[in-house]
Enzyme design. Structure first.
Site, PDB file in Angstrom:
ATOM      1  N   THR A 260       0.835  -1.205   0.000  1.00  0.00           N
ATOM      2  CA  THR A 260       0.000   0.000   0.000  1.00  0.00           C
ATOM      3  C   THR A 260       0.866   1.250   0.000  1.00  0.00           C
ATOM      4  OG1 THR A 260      -1.811   1.141   1.124  1.00  0.00           O
ATOM      5  CG2 THR A 260      -0.171   0.104   2.548  1.00  0.00           C
TER       6      THR A 260
ATOM      7  N   ASN B 186      -2.429   6.098   6.081  1.00  0.00           N
ATOM      8  CA  ASN B 186      -3.462   5.833   7.089  1.00  0.00           C
ATOM      9  C   ASN B 186      -3.617   4.343   7.322  1.00  0.00           C
ATOM     10  OD1 ASN B 186      -4.583   8.435   7.775  1.00  0.00           O
ATOM     11  ND2 ASN B 186      -5.333   8.510   5.665  1.00  0.00           N
TER      12      ASN B 186
ATOM     13  N   GLU C  64      -1.831  -1.297 -10.634  1.00  0.00           N
ATOM     14  CA  GLU C  64      -3.186  -1.168 -11.188  1.00  0.00           C
ATOM     15  C   GLU C  64      -4.134  -2.197 -10.612  1.00  0.00           C
ATOM     16  OE1 GLU C  64      -4.232  -0.084 -15.112  1.00  0.00           O
ATOM     17  OE2 GLU C  64      -2.098   0.117 -15.636  1.00  0.00           O
TER      18      GLU C  64
ATOM     19  N   ASP D 177      -7.699  -5.369  -0.272  1.00  0.00           N
ATOM     20  CA  ASP D 177      -8.610  -4.570  -1.070  1.00  0.00           C
ATOM     21  C   ASP D 177      -9.928  -4.506  -0.321  1.00  0.00           C
ATOM     22  OD1 ASP D 177      -8.692  -3.064  -3.576  1.00  0.00           O
ATOM     23  OD2 ASP D 177     -10.400  -4.338  -4.027  1.00  0.00           O
TER      24      ASP D 177
ATOM     25  N   PHE E 164     -10.913   8.093   7.152  1.00  0.00           N
ATOM     26  CA  PHE E 164     -10.764   8.422   5.727  1.00  0.00           C
ATOM     27  C   PHE E 164     -11.917   7.784   4.944  1.00  0.00           C
ATOM     28  CE2 PHE E 164      -9.339   4.330   3.898  1.00  0.00           C
ATOM     29  CZ  PHE E 164      -9.108   3.613   5.054  1.00  0.00           C
TER      30      PHE E 164
ATOM     31  N   ASP F 299     -15.757   6.865   5.960  1.00  0.00           N
ATOM     32  CA  ASP F 299     -15.922   6.823   7.425  1.00  0.00           C
ATOM     33  C   ASP F 299     -16.990   7.786   7.964  1.00  0.00           C
ATOM     34  OD1 ASP F 299     -14.190   4.761   7.892  1.00  0.00           O
ATOM     35  OD2 ASP F 299     -12.518   6.005   8.563  1.00  0.00           O
TER      36      ASP F 299
ATOM     37  N   HIS G 284     -13.959  -4.082   9.338  1.00  0.00           N
ATOM     38  CA  HIS G 284     -13.660  -5.064   8.306  1.00  0.00           C
ATOM     39  C   HIS G 284     -12.156  -5.334   8.224  1.00  0.00           C
ATOM     40  CE1 HIS G 284     -13.964  -0.905   7.252  1.00  0.00           C
ATOM     41  NE2 HIS G 284     -13.094  -1.064   6.275  1.00  0.00           N
ATOM     42  N   ARG G 285     -11.376  -4.230   8.176  1.00  0.00           N
ATOM     43  CA  ARG G 285      -9.930  -4.392   8.053  1.00  0.00           C
ATOM     44  C   ARG G 285      -9.353  -5.026   9.306  1.00  0.00           C
ATOM     45  NH1 ARG G 285      -9.100   0.271   6.893  1.00  0.00           N
ATOM     46  NH2 ARG G 285      -9.508  -0.007   4.694  1.00  0.00           N
TER      47      ARG G 285
HETATM   48  P1  IMP Z   1      -8.809   0.169  -0.487  1.00  0.00           P
HETATM   49  O1  IMP Z   1      -8.939  -1.070  -1.289  1.00  0.00           O
HETATM   50  O2  IMP Z   1      -8.480  -0.093   0.933  1.00  0.00           O
HETATM   51  O3  IMP Z   1      -7.908   1.194  -1.135  1.00  0.00           O
HETATM   52  O4  IMP Z   1     -10.249   0.821  -0.406  1.00  0.00           O
HETATM   53  C1  IMP Z   1     -10.935   1.279  -1.542  1.00  0.00           C
HETATM   54  C2  IMP Z   1     -11.780   2.457  -1.152  1.00  0.00           C
HETATM   55  O5  IMP Z   1     -12.752   2.037  -0.176  1.00  0.00           O
HETATM   56  C3  IMP Z   1     -11.019   3.594  -0.480  1.00  0.00           C
HETATM   57  O6  IMP Z   1     -10.541   4.508  -1.426  1.00  0.00           O
HETATM   58  C4  IMP Z   1     -12.069   4.212   0.405  1.00  0.00           C
HETATM   59  O7  IMP Z   1     -12.872   5.089  -0.345  1.00  0.00           O
HETATM   60  C5  IMP Z   1     -12.911   3.029   0.805  1.00  0.00           C
HETATM   61  N1  IMP Z   1     -12.484   2.480   2.112  1.00  0.00           N
HETATM   62  C6  IMP Z   1     -11.657   1.434   2.350  1.00  0.00           C
HETATM   63  N2  IMP Z   1     -11.517   1.204   3.658  1.00  0.00           N
HETATM   64  C7  IMP Z   1     -12.272   2.135   4.269  1.00  0.00           C
HETATM   65  C8  IMP Z   1     -12.533   2.409   5.642  1.00  0.00           C
HETATM   66  O8  IMP Z   1     -12.050   1.765   6.591  1.00  0.00           O
HETATM   67  N3  IMP Z   1     -13.352   3.440   5.877  1.00  0.00           N
HETATM   68  C9  IMP Z   1     -13.917   4.194   4.894  1.00  0.00           C
HETATM   69  N4  IMP Z   1     -13.706   3.977   3.610  1.00  0.00           N
HETATM   70  C10 IMP Z   1     -12.885   2.956   3.295  1.00  0.00           C
END
Ligand code: IMP
Length: 198
Positions: A15, A19, A47, A76, A156, A159, A184-185
């Protein structure tokens, strides 16, 4: 005993997002040295051409393994809104188009939901781990709903408009520790850490 050696393990988290990197680093045990893409000199944007959240996680982890030779994991995440047939889903980052814009994404989602009664939604994170030639997937889901307007200023992405089920605060009103416990994360990363610690 699992054959994986966890002593001073170096792992790349694929990544560029500081954040996310910091959020995950606070959850990892000390013996895992977490490296970012910047730390290994990978400055390009990998990509995300997959059609699903799973595919994107897998292709990012494979990219780092194949181009840089490091053990690696990639995540993701997508926000799936029930009344919008799972949108924005795999397109969450660019829901309102290019360039990526969290505020524009929120505006678009609030607009799409104006006429919907069902505001239930969930975040889904998939982590793909590439470790010594083996690949594993870990999934975390956080159920909740989309608020009528932005609330809170931490975090971010979506949220400020996501309130997890059973809570009266949005994710943007929770500090990193509070959020990680239920997000989730957080769920997906605890699964990863359990696996790495066995
Ligand atoms: P990524 O795969 O983690 O980059 O997430 C893709 C998109 O989902 C991000 O650009 C955010 O818009 C949204 N996103 C991912 N995780 C979160 C979170 O924990 N809170 C809010 N939005 C999230």
């Amino acid at each position: 005993m699992n054959p994986i050696t966890t002593d001073n393990m170096k792992l790349v988290f694929a990544t560029h997002n500081k954040n996310k990197f910091n959020e995950v680093q606070t959850m990892l045990p000390d013996h895992i040295e977490l490296l970012s893409l910047d730390d290994i000199g990978c400055n390009e944007e990998i990509e995300e051409t997959g059609n699903t959240i799973d595919e994107n996680a897998i292709l990012k982890a494979e990219y780092v393994k194949n181009h840089y030779g490091h053990n690696c994991f990639a995540d993701d995440t997508g926000l799936e809104v029930h009344s919008l047939a799972g949108a924005p889903g795999v397109f969450s980052a660019r829901y309102a188009g290019e360039p990526k814009d969290d505020n524009a994404n929120i505006d678009k989602l609030l607009d799409q939901l104006k006429k919907q009664n069902d505001r239930s939604a969930r975040f889904k994170t998939v982590i793909a781990l590439n470790l010594d030639g083996r690949e594993n997937l870990f999934t975390g889901i956080c159920e909740g709903h989309i608020l009528e307007k932005r609330t809170g200023n931490m975090g971010f992405g979506y949220d400020p408009i996501f309130q997890p089920t059973g809570y009266t605060k949005s994710f943007a009103e929770m500090n990193m520790d509070e959020k990680s416990k239920i997000s989730h994360r957080g769920i997906a990363f605890r699964e990863l850490i359990d696996y790495l610690s066995k």
